[in-house]
Design an enzyme around this catalytic site. Structure first.
Site, PDB file in Angstrom:
ATOM      1  N   LYS A 178      74.098 -50.647-107.150  1.00 55.00           N
ATOM      2  CA  LYS A 178      72.727 -50.975-106.735  1.00 55.00           C
ATOM      3  C   LYS A 178      72.177 -52.105-107.589  1.00 55.00           C
ATOM      4  CE  LYS A 178      68.728 -50.797-104.887  1.00 55.00           C
ATOM      5  NZ  LYS A 178      68.503 -51.271-103.508  1.00 55.00           N
ATOM      6  N   CYS A 224      61.708 -54.402-106.629  1.00 55.91           N
ATOM      7  CA  CYS A 224      63.164 -54.241-106.741  1.00 55.91           C
ATOM      8  C   CYS A 224      63.808 -55.411-107.475  1.00 55.91           C
ATOM      9  CB  CYS A 224      63.776 -54.145-105.349  1.00 55.91           C
ATOM     10  SG  CYS A 224      62.887 -53.056-104.284  1.00 55.91           S
TER      11      CYS A 224
HETATM   12  N1  SAJ Z   1      62.974 -64.642-102.286  1.00 55.91           N
HETATM   13  C1  SAJ Z   1      63.030 -66.010-102.537  1.00 55.91           C
HETATM   14  N2  SAJ Z   1      64.019 -66.755-101.973  1.00 55.91           N
HETATM   15  C2  SAJ Z   1      64.964 -66.185-101.164  1.00 55.91           C
HETATM   16  C3  SAJ Z   1      64.909 -64.780-100.928  1.00 55.91           C
HETATM   17  C4  SAJ Z   1      63.905 -64.034-101.495  1.00 55.91           C
HETATM   18  O1  SAJ Z   1      62.185 -66.569-103.244  1.00 55.91           O
HETATM   19  O2  SAJ Z   1      65.818 -66.909-100.659  1.00 55.91           O
HETATM   20  C5  SAJ Z   1      61.914 -63.849-102.897  1.00 55.91           C
HETATM   21  C6  SAJ Z   1      61.033 -63.142-101.888  1.00 55.91           C
HETATM   22  O3  SAJ Z   1      59.965 -63.973-101.473  1.00 55.91           O
HETATM   23  C7  SAJ Z   1      60.535 -61.945-102.690  1.00 55.91           C
HETATM   24  C8  SAJ Z   1      61.707 -61.646-103.606  1.00 55.91           C
HETATM   25  O4  SAJ Z   1      62.513 -62.812-103.647  1.00 55.91           O
HETATM   26  O5  SAJ Z   1      59.423 -62.306-103.491  1.00 55.91           O
HETATM   27  C9  SAJ Z   1      62.542 -60.468-103.158  1.00 55.91           C
HETATM   28  O6  SAJ Z   1      62.711 -60.569-101.762  1.00 55.91           O
HETATM   29  P1  SAJ Z   1      64.009 -59.890-101.063  1.00 55.91           P
HETATM   30  O7  SAJ Z   1      63.847 -59.976 -99.616  1.00 55.91           O
HETATM   31  O8  SAJ Z   1      65.219 -60.487-101.639  1.00 55.91           O
HETATM   32  O9  SAJ Z   1      64.013 -58.440-101.655  1.00 55.91           O
HETATM   33  P2  SAJ Z   1      63.337 -57.041-101.322  1.00 55.91           P
HETATM   34  O10 SAJ Z   1      62.823 -56.574-102.628  1.00 55.91           O
HETATM   35  O11 SAJ Z   1      62.384 -57.051-100.204  1.00 55.91           O
HETATM   36  O12 SAJ Z   1      64.615 -56.179-100.884  1.00 55.91           O
HETATM   37  C10 SAJ Z   1      65.737 -56.180-101.746  1.00 55.91           C
HETATM   38  C11 SAJ Z   1      66.980 -56.149-100.884  1.00 55.91           C
HETATM   39  N3  SAJ Z   1      68.135 -56.305-101.725  1.00 55.91           N
HETATM   40  C12 SAJ Z   1      68.978 -57.316-101.437  1.00 55.91           C
HETATM   41  O13 SAJ Z   1      68.762 -58.105-100.529  1.00 55.91           O
HETATM   42  C13 SAJ Z   1      70.195 -57.420-102.309  1.00 55.91           C
HETATM   43  C14 SAJ Z   1      67.075 -54.812-100.199  1.00 55.91           C
HETATM   44  O14 SAJ Z   1      68.324 -54.716 -99.513  1.00 55.91           O
HETATM   45  C15 SAJ Z   1      66.991 -53.720-101.235  1.00 55.91           C
HETATM   46  O15 SAJ Z   1      67.132 -52.442-100.644  1.00 55.91           O
HETATM   47  C16 SAJ Z   1      65.665 -53.816-101.917  1.00 55.91           C
HETATM   48  O16 SAJ Z   1      65.634 -55.079-102.603  1.00 55.91           O
HETATM   49  C17 SAJ Z   1      65.545 -52.661-102.886  1.00 55.91           C
HETATM   50  O17 SAJ Z   1      64.813 -51.711-102.525  1.00 55.91           O
HETATM   51  O18 SAJ Z   1      66.262 -52.663-103.894  1.00 55.91           O
END
Ligand code: SAJ
Length: 427
Positions: free
Chosen positions: A203, A257
């Site tokens: 994780k 997360c």
């Molecule tokens: N972000 C960026 N650039 C990107 C992607 C995301 O700046 O290219 C930013 C987003 O705006 C946000 C942050 O990163 O502020 C996190 O966004 P996210 O969509 O990556 O993450 P979460 O927290 O919504 O969901 C993640 C996911 N993990 C992965 O993609 C590896 C999800 O599958 C997990 O279940 C979740 O964390 C969790 O609960 O751990």
């Protein structure tokens, strides 16, 4: 019918409880937050998530999900409570401890306990197991003990809960198998078996990998700005390489997360995790970089009226936890700007230091600069011509590559994009 007790009715616990309840289980959903309990008992829900309200209503109406402030005897106990970090970036596992303590009076031989909360490696065997064994029952012998993280994307939780592959790690083989059987009640994705500590590590590896990849995208935005390159064009061209997938720069990394989990590894092994720490620092610095971009665009920010569009941590969710957009807004206020923010998914939210509005028009009414921080669908389709009629603003700063510079410039706006040098923007 199997009885499952889910402790923690948040972003993961509530969907998980409702999923078990609508797949043949009788579920006791437990939380310590009185507001959550009251909301759920009154047929409402405290989380905006596609399809969740209907699923929870179906489970509550059919009495397969009962809401309670304390656990009850069950065949399986799921712990899905928050595991935030403290200000010093150390893991706060107090909720896991108290959930485990709450289970003790109800734990029986033959039960299964599963920790779902993202936790530092070895939490299941070093923290959870000794607490549960205070019952005199032996983990792995008298009751099963496993760790199984969720990996759902907020906004797509219900679909991903069912379809995503799931990792189940047991303190022994029989515990892992018991976990597999439980989740097979609704998971259609592959259920992969391992040990508890590997499951905890998996994780953390997933989210840390993502944080580091977002950090390099953010660092590329600064380098592109420095060298007079359009980072978005650079990423598009680089990603044509069959083995390159550079993510998107932005105002920073939020949510409970990705911005949190990597710190669990840094805390547990600081001497061998310099890259993880540095990536966290790069992402945590991005809000300051956004403010410096505004200062280079507008000059001294004191007294400047800025309309901030979006406060949630990512597009089209209502969650503001650890939101970089909120951090940027606070920094703007500290720099002397007059900020009005509009967050379409949380129109009633309020913060000290800046005002929030119930609609876009109010936010734009007195603005000199429009700062787009979250790529909400409702902002993507904004027409420069229409915006021009409802605001005196003539500066646009787009930090999420949502808008076309040509369109906004043809409506006589000055347009700056993150990752495209201010000087380059004037081309
Ligand atoms: N972000 C960026 N650039 C990107 C992607 C995301 O700046 O290219 C930013 C987003 O705006 C946000 C942050 O990163 O502020 C996190 O966004 P996210 O969509 O990556 O993450 P979460 O927290 O919504 O969901 C993640 C996911 N993990 C992965 O993609 C590896 C999800 O599958 C997990 O279940 C979740 O964390 C969790 O609960 O751990």
């Amino acid at each position: 019918m199997k009885k499952v007790c889910v402790l923690g009715l948040g972003y993961i616990g509530l969907p998980t409880a409702a999923m078990f309840a609508t797949h043949g289980m009788h579920v006791i959903g437990v939380d310590v937050n009185q507001h959550i309990l009251t909301t759920l008992k009154n047929g409402g829900i405290h989380i905006q998530e596609k399809g969740l309200r209907e699923l929870v209503k179906k489970a509550v109406d059919t009495n397969t999900l009962q809401i309670s402030d304390h656990p009850a005897e069950a065949d399986a106990f799921i712990i899905a409570v928050p595991t935030p970090i403290n200000a010093d970036k150390t893991a706060d596992l107090s909720s896991v401890r108290s959930a485990a303590e709450a289970i003790i009076p109800y734990l029986r031989s033959g039960n299964l306990v599963v920790l779902e909360s993202t936790s530092p490696p070895r939490t299941t065997i070093d923290l959870l197991q000794p607490i549960l064994e205070k019952t005199g029952l032996r983990a792995g012998v008298d009751f099963h003990l496993a760790y199984s993280p969720e990996r759902v994307l907020p906004g797509e939780i219900l679909q991903e809960l069912v379809e995503n592959a799931r990792v189940v790690g047991g303190i022994n083989r029989s515990s892992a198998e018991a976990g597999r059987q439980l989740y097979a009640s609704f998971v259609t994705g592959e259920i992969m078996i391992t040990d508890a500590t590997t499951a905890e590590m998996v994780k953390l590896m997933e989210n840390t990998y993502r944080d580091i990849n977002i950090a390099i995208a953010n660092e590329f935005s600064r380098l592109a700005d420095h060298f007079g390159v359009d980072v978005w064009q650079g990423i598009e061209l680089a990603n044509k390489h069959p083995r390159v997938n550079i993510l998107k720069p932005g105002p920073g990394v939020g949510g409970h997360c990705i911005s949190v989990d990597p710190w669990f590894l840094v805390e547990a092994a600081p001497h061998i995790s310099p890259l993880i720490r540095t990536a966290r620092e790069v992402n945590d610095h991005q809000p300051e970089y956004i403010v410096s971009l505004l200062e280079r665009t507008l000059g001294d920010l004191r007294g400047i009226s800025v309309a901030v569009l979006g406060l949630s941590y990512k597009p089209d969710v209502d969650d503001l936890r650890e939101s970089p957009a909120v951090e940027v807004t606070h920094l703007l206020v500290n720099a002397g700007a007059h900020v009005t923010a509009f967050e379409p998914y949380q129109v009633d939210v309020s913060f000290a230091g800046f005002s929030t509005t119930a609609n876009l028009e109010q936010a734009l009414a007195g603005a000199e600069c429009i700062l787009l921080l979250v790529n909400h669908r409702v902002f993507r389709d904004l027409s420069p011509d229409k915006v021009r009629k409802i605001t005196p603003a003539r500066h646009i700063v787009d930090t999420v590559n949502a808008w076309s510079s040509d369109e906004w410039r043809s409506s006589e706006f000055l347009f700056t994009r993150l990752g495209v040098s201010v000087e380059h923007s004037k081309v």
